[in-house]
Design a protein around this motif. Structure first.
Motif, mmCIF file in Angstrom:
data_model
loop_
_atom_site.group_PDB
_atom_site.id
_atom_site.type_symbol
_atom_site.label_atom_id
_atom_site.label_comp_id
_atom_site.label_asym_id
_atom_site.label_seq_id
_atom_site.Cartn_x
_atom_site.Cartn_y
_atom_site.Cartn_z
ATOM 1 N N ARG A 1 3.428 6.564 -9.138
ATOM 2 C CA ARG A 1 2.503 6.233 -8.534
ATOM 3 C C ARG A 1 1.003 6.798 -8.294
ATOM 4 N NH1 ARG A 1 4.284 2.788 -6.497
ATOM 5 N NH2 ARG A 1 6.634 3.389 -5.882
ATOM 6 N N LEU A 2 0.488 7.688 -8.878
ATOM 7 C CA LEU A 2 -0.650 8.415 -8.964
ATOM 8 C C LEU A 2 -1.268 7.118 -9.619
ATOM 9 C CD1 LEU A 2 -0.105 11.760 -9.374
ATOM 10 C CD2 LEU A 2 -0.969 10.865 -7.688
ATOM 11 N N ARG A 3 -0.826 6.793 -11.088
ATOM 12 C CA ARG A 3 -2.157 5.866 -11.528
ATOM 13 C C ARG A 3 -1.955 4.448 -10.733
ATOM 14 N NH1 ARG A 3 1.881 7.297 -15.678
ATOM 15 N NH2 ARG A 3 2.582 5.144 -15.430
ATOM 16 N N GLN A 4 -0.937 4.311 -9.943
ATOM 17 C CA GLN A 4 -0.853 2.697 -8.720
ATOM 18 C C GLN A 4 -1.744 3.314 -7.780
ATOM 19 O OE1 GLN A 4 0.643 -0.365 -9.205
ATOM 20 N NE2 GLN A 4 -1.065 -0.906 -8.281
ATOM 21 N N LEU A 5 -2.019 4.389 -6.779
ATOM 22 C CA LEU A 5 -2.841 4.816 -6.167
ATOM 23 C C LEU A 5 -4.024 5.265 -6.589
ATOM 24 C CD1 LEU A 5 -0.318 7.894 -4.776
ATOM 25 C CD2 LEU A 5 -0.582 5.413 -3.398
ATOM 26 N N VAL A 6 -4.304 5.760 -7.999
ATOM 27 C CA VAL A 6 -5.993 5.552 -8.067
ATOM 28 C C VAL A 6 -6.422 4.056 -8.421
ATOM 29 C CG1 VAL A 6 -7.693 5.511 -10.174
ATOM 30 C CG2 VAL A 6 -6.105 7.537 -9.120
ATOM 31 N N LEU B 1 1.002 18.435 -7.452
ATOM 32 C CA LEU B 1 2.132 17.235 -6.434
ATOM 33 C C LEU B 1 3.679 17.151 -6.610
ATOM 34 C CD1 LEU B 1 -0.867 14.936 -7.025
ATOM 35 C CD2 LEU B 1 -0.591 16.570 -5.038
ATOM 36 N N VAL B 2 3.420 17.473 -7.728
ATOM 37 C CA VAL B 2 5.103 16.963 -8.446
ATOM 38 C C VAL B 2 6.044 18.151 -7.926
ATOM 39 C CG1 VAL B 2 7.113 17.545 -9.845
ATOM 40 C CG2 VAL B 2 4.469 15.918 -10.436
ATOM 41 N N GLY C 1 3.570 1.475 0.756
ATOM 42 C CA GLY C 1 4.659 1.102 1.043
ATOM 43 C C GLY C 1 6.571 1.672 0.661
ATOM 44 N N THR C 2 5.563 2.612 -0.193
ATOM 45 C CA THR C 2 6.800 3.631 -0.937
ATOM 46 C C THR C 2 6.780 5.359 -0.217
ATOM 47 O OG1 THR C 2 5.622 4.129 -2.684
ATOM 48 C CG2 THR C 2 6.263 2.167 -2.834
ATOM 49 N N ARG C 3 7.886 5.506 -0.053
ATOM 50 C CA ARG C 3 8.249 6.930 -0.312
ATOM 51 C C ARG C 3 7.440 7.339 -0.976
ATOM 52 N NH1 ARG C 3 11.758 11.335 -1.420
ATOM 53 N NH2 ARG C 3 12.306 12.216 0.109
ATOM 54 N N SER C 4 6.868 7.783 -2.240
ATOM 55 C CA SER C 4 6.541 8.841 -2.973
ATOM 56 C C SER C 4 5.276 8.224 -3.115
ATOM 57 C CB SER C 4 6.811 8.117 -4.188
ATOM 58 O OG SER C 4 7.258 7.033 -4.865
ATOM 59 N N ALA C 5 4.211 7.113 -2.426
ATOM 60 C CA ALA C 5 3.581 7.476 -2.383
ATOM 61 C C ALA C 5 3.005 7.632 -1.178
ATOM 62 C CB ALA C 5 2.737 5.842 -2.564
ATOM 63 N N MET C 6 3.403 7.602 -0.329
ATOM 64 C CA MET C 6 3.168 8.713 1.184
ATOM 65 C C MET C 6 3.442 9.801 1.149
ATOM 66 S SD MET C 6 2.114 6.132 2.990
ATOM 67 C CE MET C 6 1.311 7.547 4.168
ATOM 68 N N MET C 7 4.453 10.478 0.845
ATOM 69 C CA MET C 7 4.197 11.579 -0.136
ATOM 70 C C MET C 7 3.668 12.462 -1.126
ATOM 71 S SD MET C 7 8.720 12.207 -0.316
ATOM 72 C CE MET C 7 8.246 13.792 -1.413
ATOM 73 N N LEU C 8 2.811 11.227 -1.556
ATOM 74 C CA LEU C 8 1.106 12.210 -2.287
ATOM 75 C C LEU C 8 0.071 11.666 -2.140
ATOM 76 C CD1 LEU C 8 2.854 9.672 -5.714
ATOM 77 C CD2 LEU C 8 2.243 12.446 -6.101
ATOM 78 N N VAL C 9 0.372 11.406 -0.782
ATOM 79 C CA VAL C 9 -0.749 11.245 0.234
ATOM 80 C C VAL C 9 -0.805 12.526 1.408
ATOM 81 C CG1 VAL C 9 -1.781 9.742 1.744
ATOM 82 C CG2 VAL C 9 -1.464 8.878 -0.276
ATOM 83 N N ARG C 10 0.385 12.539 1.230
ATOM 84 C CA ARG C 10 0.485 13.539 2.476
ATOM 85 C C ARG C 10 0.005 14.990 1.306
ATOM 86 N NH1 ARG C 10 6.589 15.617 2.264
ATOM 87 N NH2 ARG C 10 5.699 16.568 0.685
#
Length: 176
Positions: free
Chosen positions: A76-81, A62-63, A41-50
Motif C-alpha cells: 500500500r505504501l508503494r501505491q501511495l508513493v 506505521l506497521v 478507497g481502502t482501509r489500509s490506505a486510509m490507516m497509513l494516511v491517518r
C-alpha cells in the motif's frame, strides 16, 4: 420522481443539463469520486494516511500503529508513493543501513478535509467511544468539516446542483 414528492430527509442533488437524465449516462469509469477511491478507497490506505497525519513516518512504526501485515503495508505504501500522496525518503541511523521513511506530499496533505470529515463521521457513529479529536490550536474548539462553493458560501445538499463539466468517454472507450 419530482422534487416536490421528496421529503426533506430524502433530498439529493439537483441534476442539470445532460446530467439530468439518469438513464442517459453511467458514471462508471469517469467519475471523480471513483478515481479518488482508486487511490485512497481502502482501509489500509486510509490507516497509513491517518498515521502520517499523526506524525508516523518510519515503516516499522506505521506497521505497528496500523496493525497491518508488513507485506500489506509495503504494498500500500508503494501505491501511495506511486499515486503521489507520499514521498519515500532515505534516512540512516548511526551504525545502521539506510532505510526509508514516508512523508505526506502536498497531494497527500490535501486529504486533510476528507480526514476531518471521516473522523467526525466515525465519531458520530461510534456510540461515544472516544478517540482522537482534532481541535483548532487558536481557540481549542473541535474541527468541523464544511462544504463551500468557490465564492466561500457554505452549501448544504439541498442547495447543491450536479452538472457535467466535460464530455464523458464514449461507451466503447469505457469498456477498455
Amino acid at each position: 420522481m419530482e422534487r416536490a414528492d421528496l421529503h426533506d430527509e430524502d433530498m439529493v442533488f439537483t441534476r442539470t443539463g445532460e446530467f439530468a437524465d439518469r438513464d442517459a449516462f453511467t458514471a462508471a469509469g469517469w467519475c471523480a469520486m471513483e478515481r479518488a477511491l482508486e487511490v485512497v478507497g481502502t482501509r489500509s490506505a486510509m490507516m497509513l494516511v491517518r498515521e502520517a497525519f499523526y506524525g508516523g513516518r518510519r515503516f516499522d512504526d506505521l506497521v505497528r500503529r496500523t496493525g497491518l501485515a508488513e507485506t500489506a503495508a509495503a504494498k500500500r505504501l508503494r501505491q501511495l508513493v506511486a499515486d503521489g500522496l507520499m514521498e519515500r525518503r532515505p534516512y540512516r541511523e548511526p551504525g545502521a543501513r539506510t532505510r526509508h521513511e514516508y512523508v505526506l506530499t502536498e497531494r497527500g496533505r490535501s486529504l486533510f478535509p476528507l480526514f476531518v470529515a471521516l473522523m467526525n463521521w466515525g465519531r458520530a457513529t461510534d456510540g461515544g467511544q472516544g478517540g482522537v479529536e482534532l481541535a483548532h490550536t487558536g481557540c481549542g474548539e473541535a474541527l468541523l468539516p464544511a462544504v463551500q462553493c468557490a465564492a466561500g458560501h457554505e452549501v448544504g445538499i439541498e442547495e447543491t446542483e450536479a452538472r457535467l463539466v466535460a464530455s464523458r468517454p464514449a461507451a466503447d472507450d469505457r469498456s477498455r
